[in-house]
Design an enzyme around this catalytic site. Structure first.
Site, PDB file in Angstrom:
ATOM      1  N   ALA A 244      14.145  60.529 -51.645  1.00  0.00           N
ATOM      2  CA  ALA A 244      14.280  61.062 -53.006  1.00  0.00           C
ATOM      3  C   ALA A 244      12.996  60.926 -53.818  1.00  0.00           C
ATOM      4  O   ALA A 244      12.380  59.857 -53.868  1.00  0.00           O
ATOM      5  CB  ALA A 244      15.425  60.408 -53.771  1.00  0.00           C
ATOM      6  N   GLY A 245      12.613  62.030 -54.442  1.00  0.00           N
ATOM      7  CA  GLY A 245      11.444  62.051 -55.313  1.00  0.00           C
ATOM      8  C   GLY A 245      10.132  62.275 -54.597  1.00  0.00           C
ATOM      9  O   GLY A 245       9.082  62.394 -55.239  1.00  0.00           O
TER      10      GLY A 245
ATOM     11  N   GLY B  43      14.867  65.253 -56.218  1.00  0.00           N
ATOM     12  CA  GLY B  43      14.318  66.545 -56.588  1.00  0.00           C
ATOM     13  C   GLY B  43      13.269  66.524 -57.679  1.00  0.00           C
ATOM     14  O   GLY B  43      12.792  67.576 -58.105  1.00  0.00           O
TER      15      GLY B  43
ATOM     16  N   ASN C  50      13.241  66.783 -48.981  1.00  0.00           N
ATOM     17  CA  ASN C  50      13.961  68.046 -48.941  1.00  0.00           C
ATOM     18  C   ASN C  50      13.335  69.037 -49.915  1.00  0.00           C
ATOM     19  O   ASN C  50      12.696  70.007 -49.526  1.00  0.00           O
ATOM     20  CB  ASN C  50      15.442  67.819 -49.231  1.00  0.00           C
ATOM     21  CG  ASN C  50      16.291  69.071 -49.040  1.00  0.00           C
ATOM     22  OD1 ASN C  50      17.511  69.013 -49.087  1.00  0.00           O
ATOM     23  ND2 ASN C  50      15.704  70.228 -48.788  1.00  0.00           N
TER      24      ASN C  50
ATOM     25  N   LYS D  47      25.026  59.877 -44.279  1.00  0.00           N
ATOM     26  CA  LYS D  47      24.186  59.417 -45.381  1.00  0.00           C
ATOM     27  C   LYS D  47      25.061  59.371 -46.625  1.00  0.00           C
ATOM     28  O   LYS D  47      25.560  60.401 -47.083  1.00  0.00           O
ATOM     29  CB  LYS D  47      23.007  60.371 -45.604  1.00  0.00           C
ATOM     30  CG  LYS D  47      22.160  60.002 -46.827  1.00  0.00           C
ATOM     31  CD  LYS D  47      21.137  61.070 -47.147  1.00  0.00           C
ATOM     32  CE  LYS D  47      20.409  60.754 -48.442  1.00  0.00           C
ATOM     33  NZ  LYS D  47      19.504  61.844 -48.866  1.00  0.00           N
TER      34      LYS D  47
END
Length: 254
Positions: free
Chosen positions: A184-185, A158, A206, A97
């Site tokens: 993401a987000g 994040g 994550n 990635k």
């Protein structure tokens, strides 16, 4: 929905999970198990089997069932990302990635350097998934360069703000011939469900899981949300309308 195929590998679970920020290895293992994910991302230092100083993620992952995709988090340009990819490939990892973000405040991906890195990693024969801005033109360039999938951001890494780039992601989904993984987000299971309902092929989260009060429960919640969205699509929901439509006869008292 039919199985998702990326890089010649088929996936039943369309929820992918990152391995950073967990408070302990035990919690991470529990979250991986409850999510039933089939693809995880990890920094190179997390997979050094011979390095006792590092917590080895491989102890928590059955690689026969779960693909480990290294990420290049921390790379500021294509050269640094490609070096990480080479080290990973030498260690036996063929999935990468690409994360290249020179701006430490917002961690937005560098489009020029990312495309360069895609081209180089594809030449090495790797399965390449670039993390990109929600840019339809860049997504097509990455696809043309040989990316196995593209990973447009929903909002900054994040931030837990959800999908703030919906219009552009919808164009990417419409135009791309490779799978689209929203990354993401993503802060809530409902955000993940939204991405699948939009037509994305998968979702990666994550922070939303790792930083939750109970990461194990949150991982399961994401798994269920993604599956619920899949079932909703499979059930062929009725189209939206601009006017009301009575659910019961309107003339019963006439």
């Amino acid at each position: 929905m039919k199985q998702l195929e990326i890089g010649g590998r088929k996936f039943t679970n369309r929820f992918f999970l990152g391995t950073g920020k967990f408070a302990s290895s035990e919690i991470m293992r529990g979250a991986l198990a409850s999510s039933e994910t089939e693809l995880v991302t990890a920094a190179l230092t997390r997979v050094h089997e011979a390095d006792a100083a590092h917590d080895d993620i491989l102890k928590a992952v059955d690689r026969g069932k779960v693909e480990v995709m290294l990420n290049t988090s921390g790379a500021r340009n294509a050269g640094e990302a490609v070096r990480i990819a080479r080290l990973g490939k030498a260690a036996g990892f063929n999935w990468i990635k690409l994360e290249i973000h020179p701006d430490a405040r917002y961690l937005l991906p560098d489009p020029v350097e990312t495309l360069k890195a895609v081209e180089e990693c594809v030449k090495m024969g790797m399965v390449v998934l670039p993390y990109i801005n929600a840019d339809p033109v860049l997504a097509r360039h990455c696809e043309d360069a040989g990316a196995a999938a593209v990973m447009p951001l929903g909002s900054p890494i994040g931030s837990n703000r959800g999908i703030r780039t919906r219009d552009m992601i919808e164009i990417i989904i419409e135009q791309c011939r490779v799978p689209v993984v929203v990354d993401a987000g993503i802060g809530l299971p409902s955000h993940a469900a939204e991405a699948i309902e939009m037509g994305a092929d998968a979702v990666l989260a994550n922070t939303a899981v790792a930083a939750a009060g109970d990461p194990v429960k949150m991982a399961e919640a994401f798994k269920l949300a993604v599956r619920a969205a899949e079932l909703a699509i499979e059930s062929r929901p009725p189209a939206s309308r601009s006017t009301a439509s009575a659910t019961s006869p309107m003339d019963i008292f006439m």
